[in-house]
Design an enzyme around this catalytic site. Structure first.
Site, short mmCIF file in Angstrom:
data_model
loop_
_atom_site.label_atom_id
_atom_site.label_comp_id
_atom_site.label_asym_id
_atom_site.label_seq_id
_atom_site.Cartn_x
_atom_site.Cartn_y
_atom_site.Cartn_z
N TYR A 138 -11.28 -16.91 6.99
CA TYR A 138 -10.87 -17.56 5.73
C TYR A 138 -12.09 -18.22 5.08
O TYR A 138 -12.32 -18.07 3.87
CB TYR A 138 -9.80 -18.59 6.06
N LYS A 182 -13.93 -17.47 1.59
CA LYS A 182 -14.06 -18.49 0.54
C LYS A 182 -15.50 -18.65 0.08
O LYS A 182 -15.76 -18.74 -1.12
CB LYS A 182 -13.48 -19.83 1.01
N ASP A 223 0.68 -6.08 -6.26
CA ASP A 223 -0.12 -6.18 -5.04
C ASP A 223 -1.57 -6.26 -5.51
O ASP A 223 -2.07 -5.34 -6.16
CB ASP A 223 0.13 -4.91 -4.20
N LEU A 268 4.38 -16.83 -6.45
CA LEU A 268 5.50 -17.38 -5.69
C LEU A 268 5.03 -18.17 -4.47
O LEU A 268 5.81 -18.60 -3.64
CB LEU A 268 6.46 -16.26 -5.26
N GLY A 269 3.72 -18.40 -4.37
CA GLY A 269 3.18 -19.20 -3.28
C GLY A 269 3.32 -20.69 -3.55
O GLY A 269 3.94 -21.11 -4.54
N GLN A 270 2.74 -21.47 -2.67
CA GLN A 270 2.90 -22.94 -2.75
C GLN A 270 2.36 -23.48 -4.08
O GLN A 270 3.00 -24.32 -4.72
CB GLN A 270 2.17 -23.62 -1.58
N ASP A 307 3.64 -11.35 -8.36
CA ASP A 307 3.58 -11.54 -6.91
C ASP A 307 3.94 -10.21 -6.26
O ASP A 307 4.46 -9.31 -6.92
CB ASP A 307 4.55 -12.65 -6.45
N ILE A 308 3.68 -10.13 -4.97
CA ILE A 308 3.97 -8.88 -4.24
C ILE A 308 5.47 -8.71 -4.00
O ILE A 308 5.94 -7.64 -3.66
CB ILE A 308 3.15 -8.84 -2.93
N ARG A 309 6.23 -9.82 -4.17
CA ARG A 309 7.68 -9.75 -3.95
C ARG A 309 8.39 -10.49 -5.08
O ARG A 309 7.77 -11.22 -5.82
CB ARG A 309 8.04 -10.41 -2.62
N1 SER Z 1 -4.63 -25.47 3.24
C1 SER Z 1 -5.54 -24.42 3.56
C2 SER Z 1 -5.39 -23.98 4.95
O1 SER Z 1 -5.06 -24.80 5.78
C3 SER Z 1 -6.95 -24.90 3.35
O2 SER Z 1 -7.47 -24.30 2.24
O3 SER Z 1 -5.65 -22.86 5.25
#
Ligand code: SER
Length: 315
Positions: free
Chosen positions: A141, A145, A52, A10-12, A34-36
């Site tokens: 992040y 990655k 989850d 359900l994310g982008q 999805d979690i929701r």
């Molecule tokens: N769109 C992402 C962010 O801004 C980059 O992977 O975190």
């Protein structure tokens, strides 16, 4: 026929990827999780399960129940949110990935997960960043990655799991909004241009970052997953990009269609620092050579489509 389990549906990215893959592989063959549950078309138009991703046994159980042969692991916290709660990001981003890779190993599934331009850091060459280069990111992040890229390589070498992935730039789309990313301004600006004719950017003038329109991102995932394995030298973490621009450039493009549009700046130091640590532009040559990556949308073509689609959506 593929039978695909998608996390973070359900994310982008997931919202559009699930619909597109259901069109190609059949609705029943794409299991969205999805979690929701947000009651959207992803939930209604095919199999949907609450998951989850930190729950390893539930993930395994669902993959087994639906006899999946492919896992697309999208669930993750983005860069700005991760920076606010680094430990949560480590647990969710790394814990989720390990669980998804283990499920793929145990059930012999093909595997896709995205990396990001966030996998680069201040010591990485900033322009036309090469495929293989210095990666010392300074965000949680980014740490997640890079670790994820290495882990996916490891699961291929050690266990023979068919892992694949790309380094996505900022993704721009009109269906589901991103949440908690540094590049989100390039989506918000279109919504605000239509709603109020003005936008205050939290990213400063002159800050270039790579970007891509969602249709190109979805094609890239499907194309890489379908690519001949023998041709893949890198497998994971392919640099891909469609355009690179700074806030004033996207504003100028929008102004061509909405002449009264006004842009101002109120720089957020946290997200600006993240943006400053990322490349200005990355080099997608390896993706082009190894599996034929090609983007259709540049800034001009994307802007026409985004404004069109959002005008209809926000009416
Ligand atoms: N769109 C992402 C962010 O801004 C980059 O992977 O975190």
């Amino acid at each position: 026929m593929k039978k695909i389990l998608v996390t973070g549906s359900l994310g982008q990215i997931g919202t559009e990827l699930v619909t597109k893959m259901r069109g190609i592989y059949g609705s029943d063959n794409v299991i969205a999780t999805d979690i929701r549950d947000n009651g959207s078309t992803v939930v209604k138009e095919g199999p949907f399960e609450i998951l989850d991703v930190t729950d390893a046994s539930k993930m395994h159980e669902l993959a087994k129940k639906y006899k999946v042969d492919t896992i697309v692991h999208l669930a993750a916290l983005l860069s700005a949110t991760a920076e606010k709660n680094p430990l949560l990001a480590w647990n969710l981003n790394m814990g989720g990935l390990v669980n998804a890779l283990e499920t793929a190993r145990e059930l012999n599934c093909q595997f896709f997960t995205p990396s990001s331009i966030g996998a680069f850091g201040p010591s990485t060459p900033k322009d036309q960043t090469p495929q293989d280069t210095i990666q010392r990111p300074t965000t949680m992040y980014g740490v997640n990655k890079v670790s994820g890229e290495l882990l996916c390589d490891y699961y291929f070498y050690k266990f023979g799991v068919d892992t694949r992935g790309v380094r996505f730039p900022g993704l721009i789309s009109y269906v589901a909004q991103p949440g908690g990313g540094t590049t989100d301004y390039a989506v918000e600006i279109y919504y605000e241009a239509i709603k109020s004719g003005r936008y205050t950017s939290y990213i400063g003038e002159g800050t270039k970052m790579d970007m891509m329109y969602m249709p190109d991102a979805l094609n890239a995932i499907i194309q890489l997953m379908e690519a001949d394995s023998a041709k893949l030298v890198h497998r994971n973490a392919f640099n891909i990009t469609a355009m690179s621009f700074a806030p004033e450039e996207i504003a100028a493009e929008i102004k061509k269609h909405i002449p009264q549009f006004e842009m101002s700046y109120n720089v957020d130091p946290a997200r600006q620092a993240i943006a400053d640590s990322w490349p200005n532009s990355i080099d997608p040559t390896a993706a082009k050579e190894e599996w034929g990556f090609k983007a259709d949308y540049d800034l001009g073509k994307m802007t026409v489509d985004m404004l069109d689609k959002l005008k209809a959506k926000l009416k």
